[in-house]
Design a protein around this motif. Sequence first.
Motif, PDB file in Angstrom:
ATOM      1  N   GLU A 138     -13.300   3.728   0.233  1.00 13.16           N
ATOM      2  CA  GLU A 138     -14.411   2.878  -0.202  1.00 13.16           C
ATOM      3  C   GLU A 138     -13.931   1.551  -0.778  1.00 13.16           C
ATOM      4  OE1 GLU A 138     -17.708   3.751   0.327  1.00 13.16           O
ATOM      5  OE2 GLU A 138     -16.645   5.263   1.514  1.00 13.16           O
ATOM      6  N   HIS A 139     -12.642   1.294  -0.695  1.00 15.94           N
ATOM      7  CA  HIS A 139     -12.056   0.066  -1.245  1.00 15.94           C
ATOM      8  C   HIS A 139     -11.250  -0.629  -0.146  1.00 15.94           C
ATOM      9  CE1 HIS A 139     -13.199   1.492  -5.255  1.00 15.94           C
ATOM     10  NE2 HIS A 139     -12.728   2.665  -4.885  1.00 15.94           N
ATOM     11  N   PRO A 140     -11.853  -1.526   0.603  1.00 20.56           N
ATOM     12  CA  PRO A 140     -11.191  -2.114   1.779  1.00 20.56           C
ATOM     13  C   PRO A 140      -9.865  -2.797   1.497  1.00 20.56           C
ATOM     14  CG  PRO A 140     -13.534  -2.665   1.741  1.00 20.56           C
ATOM     15  CD  PRO A 140     -13.229  -2.023   0.427  1.00 20.56           C
ATOM     16  N   ILE A 141      -9.767  -3.495   0.367  1.00 23.34           N
ATOM     17  CA  ILE A 141      -8.516  -4.191   0.061  1.00 23.34           C
ATOM     18  C   ILE A 141      -7.394  -3.185  -0.188  1.00 23.34           C
ATOM     19  CG2 ILE A 141      -7.337  -5.700  -1.575  1.00 23.34           C
ATOM     20  CD1 ILE A 141      -9.259  -7.147   0.304  1.00 23.34           C
ATOM     21  N   ARG A 142      -7.678  -2.169  -0.955  1.00 25.10           N
ATOM     22  CA  ARG A 142      -6.669  -1.138  -1.218  1.00 25.10           C
ATOM     23  C   ARG A 142      -6.315  -0.387   0.065  1.00 25.10           C
ATOM     24  NH1 ARG A 142      -5.982  -0.285  -6.714  1.00 25.10           N
ATOM     25  NH2 ARG A 142      -7.648  -1.031  -8.095  1.00 25.10           N
ATOM     26  N   ALA A 143      -7.322  -0.044   0.859  1.00 26.47           N
ATOM     27  CA  ALA A 143      -7.073   0.686   2.106  1.00 26.47           C
ATOM     28  C   ALA A 143      -6.240  -0.146   3.068  1.00 26.47           C
ATOM     29  CB  ALA A 143      -8.402   1.069   2.750  1.00 26.47           C
ATOM     30  N   GLY A 144      -6.597  -1.431   3.213  1.00 26.38           N
ATOM     31  CA  GLY A 144      -5.836  -2.298   4.091  1.00 26.38           C
ATOM     32  C   GLY A 144      -4.399  -2.466   3.642  1.00 26.38           C
ATOM     33  N   SER A 145      -4.208  -2.582   2.340  1.00 27.38           N
ATOM     34  CA  SER A 145      -2.855  -2.724   1.801  1.00 27.38           C
ATOM     35  C   SER A 145      -2.037  -1.457   2.030  1.00 27.38           C
ATOM     36  CB  SER A 145      -2.919  -3.046   0.308  1.00 27.38           C
ATOM     37  OG  SER A 145      -3.610  -4.263   0.091  1.00 27.38           O
ATOM     38  N   ALA A 146      -2.686  -0.304   1.887  1.00 26.26           N
ATOM     39  CA  ALA A 146      -1.990   0.952   2.170  1.00 26.26           C
ATOM     40  C   ALA A 146      -1.596   1.026   3.638  1.00 26.26           C
ATOM     41  CB  ALA A 146      -2.878   2.138   1.795  1.00 26.26           C
ATOM     42  N   GLY A 147      -2.504   0.629   4.532  1.00 29.43           N
ATOM     43  CA  GLY A 147      -2.173   0.613   5.950  1.00 29.43           C
ATOM     44  C   GLY A 147      -1.012  -0.314   6.271  1.00 29.43           C
ATOM     45  N   LEU A 148      -0.979  -1.466   5.593  1.00 28.50           N
ATOM     46  CA  LEU A 148       0.116  -2.419   5.785  1.00 28.50           C
ATOM     47  C   LEU A 148       1.450  -1.801   5.376  1.00 28.50           C
ATOM     48  CD1 LEU A 148       0.956  -5.374   6.440  1.00 28.50           C
ATOM     49  CD2 LEU A 148       0.572  -5.883   4.020  1.00 28.50           C
ATOM     50  N   GLY A 149       1.489  -1.209   4.189  1.00 30.53           N
ATOM     51  CA  GLY A 149       2.732  -0.603   3.717  1.00 30.53           C
ATOM     52  C   GLY A 149       3.164   0.584   4.548  1.00 30.53           C
ATOM     53  N   LEU A 150       2.201   1.432   4.930  1.00 32.34           N
ATOM     54  CA  LEU A 150       2.537   2.606   5.733  1.00 32.34           C
ATOM     55  C   LEU A 150       3.066   2.206   7.105  1.00 32.34           C
ATOM     56  CD1 LEU A 150      -0.460   4.990   4.925  1.00 32.34           C
ATOM     57  CD2 LEU A 150       1.944   5.375   4.356  1.00 32.34           C
ATOM     58  N   GLY A 151       2.387   1.252   7.739  1.00 37.81           N
ATOM     59  CA  GLY A 151       2.809   0.852   9.071  1.00 37.81           C
ATOM     60  C   GLY A 151       4.190   0.217   9.081  1.00 37.81           C
ATOM     61  N   LEU A 152       4.390  -0.767   8.204  1.00 37.32           N
ATOM     62  CA  LEU A 152       5.686  -1.438   8.163  1.00 37.32           C
ATOM     63  C   LEU A 152       6.788  -0.495   7.682  1.00 37.32           C
ATOM     64  CD1 LEU A 152       4.745  -4.982   6.794  1.00 37.32           C
ATOM     65  CD2 LEU A 152       5.059  -4.241   9.161  1.00 37.32           C
ATOM     66  N   GLY A 153       6.450   0.356   6.714  1.00 36.16           N
ATOM     67  CA  GLY A 153       7.449   1.306   6.224  1.00 36.16           C
ATOM     68  C   GLY A 153       7.880   2.273   7.313  1.00 36.16           C
ATOM     69  N   ALA A 154       6.899   2.841   8.031  1.00 37.35           N
ATOM     70  CA  ALA A 154       7.223   3.774   9.115  1.00 37.35           C
ATOM     71  C   ALA A 154       7.992   3.065  10.222  1.00 37.35           C
ATOM     72  CB  ALA A 154       5.949   4.401   9.664  1.00 37.35           C
ATOM     73  N   GLY A 155       7.577   1.827  10.532  1.00 37.98           N
ATOM     74  CA  GLY A 155       8.225   1.101  11.609  1.00 37.98           C
ATOM     75  C   GLY A 155       9.669   0.733  11.307  1.00 37.98           C
ATOM     76  N   ILE A 156       9.905   0.172  10.134  1.00 40.12           N
ATOM     77  CA  ILE A 156      11.266  -0.258   9.801  1.00 40.12           C
ATOM     78  C   ILE A 156      12.173   0.949   9.582  1.00 40.12           C
ATOM     79  CG2 ILE A 156      12.662  -1.519   8.125  1.00 40.12           C
ATOM     80  CD1 ILE A 156      10.217  -3.359   7.708  1.00 40.12           C
ATOM     81  N   ALA A 157      11.640   2.011   8.981  1.00 45.37           N
ATOM     82  CA  ALA A 157      12.438   3.233   8.831  1.00 45.37           C
ATOM     83  C   ALA A 157      12.816   3.789  10.200  1.00 45.37           C
ATOM     84  CB  ALA A 157      11.664   4.268   8.020  1.00 45.37           C
ATOM     85  N   SER A 158      11.907   3.672  11.174  1.00 47.73           N
ATOM     86  CA  SER A 158      12.194   4.153  12.527  1.00 47.73           C
ATOM     87  C   SER A 158      13.307   3.329  13.168  1.00 47.73           C
ATOM     88  CB  SER A 158      10.931   4.100  13.389  1.00 47.73           C
ATOM     89  OG  SER A 158       9.942   4.988  12.894  1.00 47.73           O
ATOM     90  N   ILE A 159      13.306   2.011  12.912  1.00 44.76           N
ATOM     91  CA  ILE A 159      14.404   1.182  13.417  1.00 44.76           C
ATOM     92  C   ILE A 159      15.734   1.682  12.866  1.00 44.76           C
ATOM     93  CG2 ILE A 159      15.450  -1.114  13.327  1.00 44.76           C
ATOM     94  CD1 ILE A 159      12.644  -2.294  13.295  1.00 44.76           C
TER      95      ILE A 159
END
Length: 274
Positions: A138-159
Amino acid sequence: MRELLHHPAVQAGVAPFVLALIVALALGRARLGGLAIVAAFATAVYLIADFNFSPLTVTRKIILLGMAAPIVGILADFAFKPTRAGGVMLALASAAATLWVFWPVLAQRETAQAWLLAGTVTVATAGMVGFSQIFLSEHPIRAGSAGLGLGLGAGIASILGGSANYATYGIALGAGAGAFLLPQMLTGRKIAAGTTFVLPATLTAGLIAAGAMVLAQVQWYSVLMLALVPVAARLPLPAKAALWLQAVLASLYTLIVAGLTCAIAWQLSRGTAG
């Protein structure tokens, strides 16, 4: 043009971001702007793989669930009222889906290792999904920020773990989350996140990180650390601040945790290489 579309930066970042931004702008008023995250992921899949699901490998199962998650999200947002019980149910369903994806591979490992990895992937993915649904949807800014961190974190860790395809998928999720945040930062108007955004962002990121752990060289410590990204998105924000400032601060919180995840993966990869 073909060479441009085969460039890793275009496949992982530029193209997913552009398509996600178009979706966020076009569907934001219809409360479907959260589909930006799916548009970004689907773009990366299209550019580096395909949508053929036979035979149903681990990676194709991840893609299938990533495509199915927004359907569940839309049904949850428009047909049901969000409740804590609903968040718990989504978390349990995500845990079951995670086992469906990875158990055929884990069953071939030694018993102790199989249960350690199975416990890690189910706890991490269920935790990301359940926490985000209950506290962030219910909090778009928090949700979007979580998606940003999760995506980049998963991606760079995969590299760092040696999985180029999973890295592309993860970074594309981060790009999609960034595209979801950008119009809110520029206009000062929120775009509904809901389960439509939260479920694809968290479930897919969790599966990508788990895939890099099971099939590549990302260690289980890193996956559990990544699961704390949504918790970081709940840290205090100045209530009266402009949306762009809230987005910057919330993203900073999540990127710090994502950075720690990548630092752990890097240290462990150095140890493995040595």
